[in-house]
Scaffold this motif. Sequence first.
Motif, mmCIF file in Angstrom:
data_model
loop_
_atom_site.group_PDB
_atom_site.id
_atom_site.type_symbol
_atom_site.label_atom_id
_atom_site.label_comp_id
_atom_site.label_asym_id
_atom_site.label_seq_id
_atom_site.Cartn_x
_atom_site.Cartn_y
_atom_site.Cartn_z
ATOM 1 N N GLY A 1 -8.796 4.706 -5.157
ATOM 2 C CA GLY A 1 -7.342 4.578 -5.205
ATOM 3 C C GLY A 1 -6.854 3.179 -5.537
ATOM 4 N N LYS A 2 -7.758 2.298 -5.983
ATOM 5 C CA LYS A 2 -7.394 0.897 -6.229
ATOM 6 C C LYS A 2 -6.354 0.779 -7.352
ATOM 7 C CE LYS A 2 -11.605 -0.269 -7.240
ATOM 8 N NZ LYS A 2 -12.206 1.084 -7.162
ATOM 9 N N THR A 3 -6.663 1.347 -8.514
ATOM 10 C CA THR A 3 -5.739 1.239 -9.641
ATOM 11 C C THR A 3 -4.461 2.017 -9.370
ATOM 12 O OG1 THR A 3 -7.531 0.864 -11.231
ATOM 13 C CG2 THR A 3 -5.454 1.691 -12.120
ATOM 14 N N THR A 4 -4.559 3.123 -8.658
ATOM 15 C CA THR A 4 -3.362 3.875 -8.279
ATOM 16 C C THR A 4 -2.442 3.009 -7.427
ATOM 17 O OG1 THR A 4 -4.589 5.964 -8.320
ATOM 18 C CG2 THR A 4 -2.514 5.942 -7.106
ATOM 19 N N CYS A 5 -3.015 2.263 -6.499
ATOM 20 C CA CYS A 5 -2.230 1.361 -5.660
ATOM 21 C C CYS A 5 -1.591 0.267 -6.518
ATOM 22 C CB CYS A 5 -3.127 0.754 -4.584
ATOM 23 S SG CYS A 5 -2.247 -0.158 -3.303
ATOM 24 N N PHE A 6 -2.368 -0.287 -7.438
ATOM 25 C CA PHE A 6 -1.870 -1.268 -8.400
ATOM 26 C C PHE A 6 -0.666 -0.713 -9.146
ATOM 27 C CE2 PHE A 6 -3.897 -4.786 -11.089
ATOM 28 C CZ PHE A 6 -4.011 -5.639 -10.018
ATOM 29 N N ASN A 7 -0.810 0.519 -9.641
ATOM 30 C CA ASN A 7 0.251 1.135 -10.436
ATOM 31 C C ASN A 7 1.504 1.391 -9.606
ATOM 32 O OD1 ASN A 7 -1.297 1.132 -12.757
ATOM 33 N ND2 ASN A 7 -2.059 3.213 -12.463
ATOM 34 N N ALA A 8 1.343 1.678 -8.326
ATOM 35 C CA ALA A 8 2.502 1.850 -7.447
ATOM 36 C C ALA A 8 3.224 0.519 -7.246
ATOM 37 C CB ALA A 8 2.064 2.430 -6.104
ATOM 38 N N MET A 9 2.461 -0.559 -7.153
ATOM 39 C CA MET A 9 3.053 -1.885 -6.946
ATOM 40 C C MET A 9 3.812 -2.365 -8.174
ATOM 41 S SD MET A 9 0.223 -4.108 -4.887
ATOM 42 C CE MET A 9 -1.283 -3.280 -5.306
ATOM 43 N N THR A 10 3.377 -1.946 -9.365
ATOM 44 C CA THR A 10 3.951 -2.476 -10.603
ATOM 45 C C THR A 10 4.879 -1.484 -11.300
ATOM 46 O OG1 THR A 10 1.905 -1.818 -11.768
ATOM 47 C CG2 THR A 10 2.069 -4.089 -11.001
ATOM 48 N N GLY A 11 5.283 -0.420 -10.600
ATOM 49 C CA GLY A 11 6.338 0.448 -11.104
ATOM 50 C C GLY A 11 5.902 1.583 -11.996
ATOM 51 N N ILE A 12 4.606 1.767 -12.189
ATOM 52 C CA ILE A 12 4.139 2.889 -13.009
ATOM 53 C C ILE A 12 4.247 4.187 -12.219
ATOM 54 C CG2 ILE A 12 2.123 3.864 -14.189
ATOM 55 C CD1 ILE A 12 1.310 1.037 -14.926
ATOM 56 N N TYR A 13 3.898 4.144 -10.939
ATOM 57 C CA TYR A 13 4.060 5.294 -10.052
ATOM 58 C C TYR A 13 5.062 4.960 -8.957
ATOM 59 C CZ TYR A 13 -0.434 6.843 -12.026
ATOM 60 O OH TYR A 13 -1.449 7.210 -12.867
ATOM 61 N N ARG A 14 5.762 5.981 -8.494
ATOM 62 C CA ARG A 14 6.677 5.806 -7.356
ATOM 63 C C ARG A 14 6.049 6.468 -6.129
ATOM 64 N NH1 ARG A 14 13.191 6.476 -7.218
ATOM 65 N NH2 ARG A 14 13.465 6.053 -4.986
ATOM 66 N N PRO A 15 5.865 5.719 -5.042
ATOM 67 C CA PRO A 15 5.237 6.290 -3.844
ATOM 68 C C PRO A 15 6.000 7.497 -3.315
ATOM 69 C CG PRO A 15 5.340 3.907 -3.685
ATOM 70 C CD PRO A 15 6.160 4.285 -4.879
ATOM 71 N N THR A 16 5.257 8.444 -2.770
ATOM 72 C CA THR A 16 5.858 9.606 -2.122
ATOM 73 C C THR A 16 6.491 9.201 -0.795
ATOM 74 O OG1 THR A 16 4.081 10.932 -3.103
ATOM 75 C CG2 THR A 16 5.412 11.973 -1.371
ATOM 76 N N ASP A 17 5.788 8.338 -0.061
ATOM 77 C CA ASP A 17 6.285 7.812 1.212
ATOM 78 C C ASP A 17 5.919 6.331 1.311
ATOM 79 O OD1 ASP A 17 7.328 10.258 2.545
ATOM 80 O OD2 ASP A 17 5.232 10.900 2.402
ATOM 81 N N GLY A 18 6.566 5.644 2.250
ATOM 82 C CA GLY A 18 6.270 4.236 2.467
ATOM 83 C C GLY A 18 7.105 3.335 1.580
ATOM 84 N N GLU A 19 6.846 2.039 1.677
ATOM 85 C CA GLU A 19 7.668 1.052 0.978
ATOM 86 C C GLU A 19 6.820 -0.130 0.529
ATOM 87 O OE1 GLU A 19 11.929 0.164 2.150
ATOM 88 O OE2 GLU A 19 10.926 -1.638 2.921
ATOM 89 N N ILE A 20 7.192 -0.680 -0.622
ATOM 90 C CA ILE A 20 6.572 -1.896 -1.135
ATOM 91 C C ILE A 20 7.663 -2.947 -1.252
ATOM 92 C CG2 ILE A 20 5.304 -2.953 -3.045
ATOM 93 C CD1 ILE A 20 4.262 -0.103 -3.695
ATOM 94 N N ARG A 21 7.403 -4.139 -0.689
ATOM 95 C CA ARG A 21 8.391 -5.225 -0.715
ATOM 96 C C ARG A 21 7.765 -6.470 -1.351
ATOM 97 N NH1 ARG A 21 8.772 -2.770 4.204
ATOM 98 N NH2 ARG A 21 7.368 -4.325 5.145
ATOM 99 N N PHE A 22 8.577 -7.160 -2.135
ATOM 100 C CA PHE A 22 8.139 -8.399 -2.776
ATOM 101 C C PHE A 22 9.162 -9.479 -2.446
ATOM 102 C CE2 PHE A 22 7.737 -11.228 -6.553
ATOM 103 C CZ PHE A 22 6.411 -11.602 -6.363
#
Length: 274
Positions: free
Chosen positions: A59-80
């Motif tokens: 799930g490493k690249t998937t996590c990367f893609n969620a952080m950079t806007g390619i995927y939108r998480p189903t739940d949870g939050e990413i803050r910068f």
Amino acid sequence: MPHERSSAGAGPAPVPGGAALLEVDNVTLRFGGVTALDGVSFTIRQGEIFGLIGPNGAGKTTCFNAMTGIYRPTDGEIRFTGKRVTGLRKYEITSMGIARTFQNIRLFPEMTALENVMVGADAHHKTSVLGALFRLPRHRREEAQGREKSLRLLEFVGIRHRAGHVARNLSYGEQRRLEIARALATDPKLLCLDEPAAGFNPAEKEDLLQLIRRVRDTGVTVLLIEHDMRLVMGVTDRIAVLEFGRKIAEGTPAEVRDDPKVIAAYLGVPADAA
């Protein structure tokens, strides 16, 4: 480096001695009936080199893609820098200060190395479409500044002598360096590198390790996904480990290297056997 206890808890790990830059908070991502990320949490602090590792399919690249806007998480939050990233468009995330490279190199193959980096430099230009069309003074000034900046970055990554060469004619290692230069041209606070050493020989990996350190020394925080454990252990300050979309460990390289759950994940044996 303060000693940190290895942990796979639900919340982000404590961040002693540095301000939180990127916070991945209980992020879950599902594709239909498949859970690619399951409650993943970690915090990256300013000025560190943070590793994200795990076996293939973790799930490493998937996590990367969620952080950079390619995927939108189903739940949870990413803050910068304390601001919510979840749901923003890719260009909005870039403008906030997050840049990335890709596991499969994505350059403009028919453009020169210099032109590729100038595309990244354009991210912060203020010239209007009409200003660019009629080459008004502001456009010419920004173009000259972008060219100078791009040449400096090509020098920084070690390929200024290739500035006028078409990207497709560069060697594989030079293309990797060019992609890093283009990402740096956006003036990131956080540079995300996805498998930057893939296909490198040992000498190229050593050069890359030194380049990553130099990037950090300029004040840019680095997030590294990489399979080469020698490189990861040699360059990172802290590491989070994923397996089947879940975080199973987090800590310093020494702590992670000796964690039975991590050894089991890589060897494919039960944790008690490891």
